[in-house]
Write an enzyme that holds these catalytic residues in place. Structure first.
Site, short mmCIF file in Angstrom:
data_model
loop_
_atom_site.label_atom_id
_atom_site.label_comp_id
_atom_site.label_asym_id
_atom_site.label_seq_id
_atom_site.Cartn_x
_atom_site.Cartn_y
_atom_site.Cartn_z
CB ALA A 96 -4.89 -48.89 -84.39
CB ALA A 144 4.35 -59.03 -75.93
N PRO A 145 3.06 -58.54 -78.78
CG PRO A 145 4.34 -57.95 -80.68
CD PRO A 145 4.38 -57.98 -79.16
CB CYS A 197 7.64 -54.12 -86.62
SG CYS A 197 9.06 -54.62 -85.62
CD GLU A 223 10.12 -50.09 -79.40
OE1 GLU A 223 10.08 -49.82 -80.61
OE2 GLU A 223 11.05 -49.73 -78.66
CB SER A 255 -1.26 -52.46 -84.36
OG SER A 255 -2.26 -52.37 -83.36
CE LYS A 294 -3.04 -58.63 -73.81
NZ LYS A 294 -3.01 -59.73 -74.78
CB SER A 316 -0.47 -62.08 -78.83
OG SER A 316 -1.56 -62.47 -79.63
CD GLU A 317 -5.65 -61.72 -78.28
OE1 GLU A 317 -4.66 -61.22 -77.70
OE2 GLU A 317 -6.42 -61.07 -79.01
P1 NAD Z 1 -1.98 -55.62 -81.80
O1 NAD Z 1 -1.76 -54.17 -81.60
O2 NAD Z 1 -3.25 -56.07 -82.40
O3 NAD Z 1 -1.88 -56.39 -80.41
C1 NAD Z 1 -0.72 -56.28 -79.61
C2 NAD Z 1 -1.07 -56.67 -78.19
O4 NAD Z 1 -2.00 -55.72 -77.66
C3 NAD Z 1 -1.73 -58.03 -78.05
O5 NAD Z 1 -1.26 -58.66 -76.88
C4 NAD Z 1 -3.22 -57.68 -77.89
O6 NAD Z 1 -3.96 -58.64 -77.18
C5 NAD Z 1 -3.11 -56.39 -77.10
N1 NAD Z 1 -4.27 -55.49 -77.18
C6 NAD Z 1 -5.13 -55.30 -78.21
N2 NAD Z 1 -6.05 -54.37 -77.89
C7 NAD Z 1 -5.77 -53.95 -76.63
C8 NAD Z 1 -6.36 -53.00 -75.75
N3 NAD Z 1 -7.43 -52.29 -76.10
N4 NAD Z 1 -5.79 -52.82 -74.53
C9 NAD Z 1 -4.70 -53.52 -74.15
N5 NAD Z 1 -4.11 -54.45 -74.95
C10 NAD Z 1 -4.63 -54.65 -76.18
O7 NAD Z 1 -0.71 -56.15 -82.61
P2 NAD Z 1 -0.43 -57.61 -83.14
O8 NAD Z 1 -1.37 -57.85 -84.28
O9 NAD Z 1 -0.40 -58.57 -82.01
O10 NAD Z 1 1.08 -57.47 -83.66
C11 NAD Z 1 1.41 -56.93 -84.87
C12 NAD Z 1 1.78 -55.46 -84.72
O11 NAD Z 1 2.88 -55.33 -83.82
C13 NAD Z 1 2.26 -54.83 -86.01
O12 NAD Z 1 1.68 -53.56 -86.14
C14 NAD Z 1 3.77 -54.74 -85.82
O13 NAD Z 1 4.39 -53.74 -86.60
C15 NAD Z 1 3.86 -54.46 -84.38
N6 NAD Z 1 5.20 -54.78 -83.87
C16 NAD Z 1 6.04 -53.75 -83.59
C17 NAD Z 1 7.33 -54.02 -83.13
C18 NAD Z 1 8.29 -52.92 -82.80
O14 NAD Z 1 9.33 -53.20 -82.19
N7 NAD Z 1 8.03 -51.68 -83.14
C19 NAD Z 1 7.75 -55.35 -82.97
C20 NAD Z 1 6.85 -56.38 -83.27
C21 NAD Z 1 5.56 -56.08 -83.72
#
Ligand code: NAD
Length: 500
Positions: free
Chosen positions: A233, A151-152, A286, A252, A231, A177, A179-180
């Site tokens: 990516a 989760a983010p 988002c 998502e 995200s 897991k 977000s950190e």
């Molecule tokens: P992020 O992609 O950087 O991180 C999301 C999660 O992934 C975090 O817990 C992070 O620790 C983990 N992560 C990062 N690299 C990883 C890897 N290589 N392997 C496994 N886990 C990994 O996103 P963020 O900055 O935390 O959140 C913002 C993003 O979330 C924005 O792009 C936003 O649009 C998106 N978001 C989407 C929705 C939706 O419902 N579509 C809802 C909320 C947020």
């Protein structure tokens, strides 16, 4: 030097456990102050949490929908009794206004928990029937297994709830897991589940960073499915990692939501909607409005009114109930947002308001002022990429066809809105826009009964609603022969001799 408070961060078997990974510091982004530090979950800790989920699976998946529902209802009550504590924690770890945490994050999570208590008893499918004259067919929806979820940080509690609730309502067990940057409310969510009587091991939490903790969870051989919010990516990396094990993936991802304001729209409603829809959670949403496409006849009046409304937003201490806009999640993220604005202005965009760190902001605080721009080109990064901050860009259109083309012209497809009094136009445009949600004359509201999820680079899979339950089930066809004959009619395709 004072030592920062040690926080618990690993939760499995229904209680906190000691994690053995690196120490990470948690900071309140609104003032840079320490909230404490925690040990991240290393791959052995992730394995222990997955084993706890695996051990709980046979019992939980065999429980009746009514039993699951009863636990979820008690869980919702637990959350209600801890509502203020959860809101304070959510605000402290994200820098979001306490009003948003109290009126949206926490009640939204409680409502979701209550919704899935009901939905757990409504797993639908086809009625059993004789689709072949010799057989009765029926479908079963069965749990998939141990779900690994990531989760983010933008809505930590709600995003955890959106992942955990449908998974366990459908009989799976889960390791999540957070977000950190924001593990606090997810851990409190798990504690509340145990207090409500959720059997140990059904919901487990591993806190830590993506590369270590996250990748260990996604690639764990006993994790049958990965569900991810974050995200685009990172979502793609996770899909790649999960595909090596042939796992089901639910993604998502990011958004770049447009609003389309037609010449017959209520301009005041559109201006109010643009400000609320773009500045909610300081734009770190988002589905936030990021691109406002205006019919050329309205654009000047819209910019004037939106600028006026943005100037009235109160930015500051998230714990003050009068604060409208809190801080962004970190100074690093704030600088990334500012970079988009600075480069757009250098390339010729017009800055109407904002575009700066508010005066007097301490260097460790992540505030950024509400920002309105126009004059950017459709192909610029300002219009094409997810910025995830309090930044709105206004762009013109002359015809409905052009408006639709521009709205669809980014890689994303999470959400959009159309503003018009013409019902036929609302119907045409809401079907032509490629996005998982289209609002008409509003932008942002979500409800537990309706699905949330993207098209295109915004991912696939649905959160909330009964559709998300389906994401977390395997559909099985059971076909029962009903004539009791040793030789079936279809055996003719194998045996040519009827007298064998
Ligand atoms: P992020 O992609 O950087 O991180 C999301 C999660 O992934 C975090 O817990 C992070 O620790 C983990 N992560 C990062 N690299 C990883 C890897 N290589 N392997 C496994 N886990 C990994 O996103 P963020 O900055 O935390 O959140 C913002 C993003 O979330 C924005 O792009 C936003 O649009 C998106 N978001 C989407 C929705 C939706 O419902 N579509 C809802 C909320 C947020």
């Amino acid at each position: 030097m004072t030592q920062s408070k040690m926080l618990e961060s690993l939760y499995f078997d229904g209680k906190y456990q000691l994690a053995s990974g690196e120490q990470l510091e948690l900071r309140n982004p609104a003032d840079g102050g320490s909230l404490g530090s925690f040990a991240e979950a290393d791959p052995n800790d992730v394995d222990a949490a997955v084993q706890s989920a695996k051990a709980a699976l046979p019992g939980w998946s065999a429980s009746t929908p009514a039993e699951r529902s009863a636990v979820l209802l008690r869980w919702a009550q637990e959350l209600s009794s801890r509502a203020e504590e959860l809101a304070q924690l959510e605000s402290a770890q994200t820098g979001k206004p306490i009003r948003l945490a109290r009126e949206f994050d926490v009640p939204g999570t409680i409502d979701n928990t209550e919704f899935f208590a009901g939905a757990a008893r409504q797993l639908g499918g086809l009625a059993a029937g004789e689709y072949s004259a010799q057989h009765t067919s029926m479908v079963r929806r069965e749990a998939i297994g141990v779900v690994g979820s990531i989760a983010p940080w933008n809505y930590p509690l709600q995003m955890a709830a959106w992942k955990v609730l449908p998974a366990i309502a459908a009989g799976n067990t889960i390791v999540l897991k957070p977000s950190e940057l924001t593990p606090g409310t997810t851990l409190a969510f798990a504690e509340a589940a145990t207090a409500a009587g959720l059997p140990n091991g059904v919901f487990n939490v591993v806190a830590g960073r993506g590369l270590g903790t996250g990748e260990a969870l996604v690639s764990h051989p006993d994790v049958a499915m990965t569900s991810f919010t974050g995200s685009t990516a990172v979502g793609r990396k996770i899909m790649e990692l999960a595909s090596a094990g042939g796992k089901r993936v639910h993604l998502e991802l990011g958004g770049k939501a447009p609003m389309l304001v037609f010449e017959d729209a209520d301009l005041e409603a559109a201006a109010q909607g643009a400000v609320a829809g773009s500045m909610i959670n300081a734009g770190q949403d988002c589905t936030a409005v990021t691109r406002a496409y205006l019919h050329v006849s309205l654009i000047d009046r819209f910019i004037e009114r939106v600028s006026e409304l943005l100037a009235k937003l109160r930015i500051g201490d998230p714990l003050n109930p009068d604060t409208d806009l809190g801080s962004l999640i970190s100074v690093r993220h704030r600088d990334r947002v500012a970079g988009f604005v600075d480069r757009a202005v250098a390339a010729g965009a017009v800055l109407h308001t904002g575009g700066r760190v508010p005066e007097g902001t301490p260097s460790a605080a992540a505030y950024y002022s509400p920002t309105l721009l126009s004059g950017a080109t459709q192909d610029s990064e300002l219009v094409q990429q997810e910025i995830f901050g309090p930044v709105l860009v206004v762009l013109p259109f002359e015809s409905e066809d052009q408006a639709i083309r521009l709205a669809n012209d980014t890689p994303f497809g999470l959400a959009a809105s159309v503003w018009t009094k013409d019902v036929a136009r609302a119907m045409r445009t809401s079907s032509a826009i490629q996005a998982g949600c289209v609002w008409v004359n509003d932008h942002i509201p979500i409800i537990s009964e309706m699905p949330h999820g993207g098209y295109k680079a915004s991912g696939f899979g649905k959160d909330m609603s009964v559709f998300s339950l389906e994401e977390y089930t395997n559909l099985k066809h059971v076909m029962i022969e009903r004539e009791g004959q040793a030789v079936k009619a279809w055996h003719r395709t194998v045996f040519s001799n009827p007298a064998r």
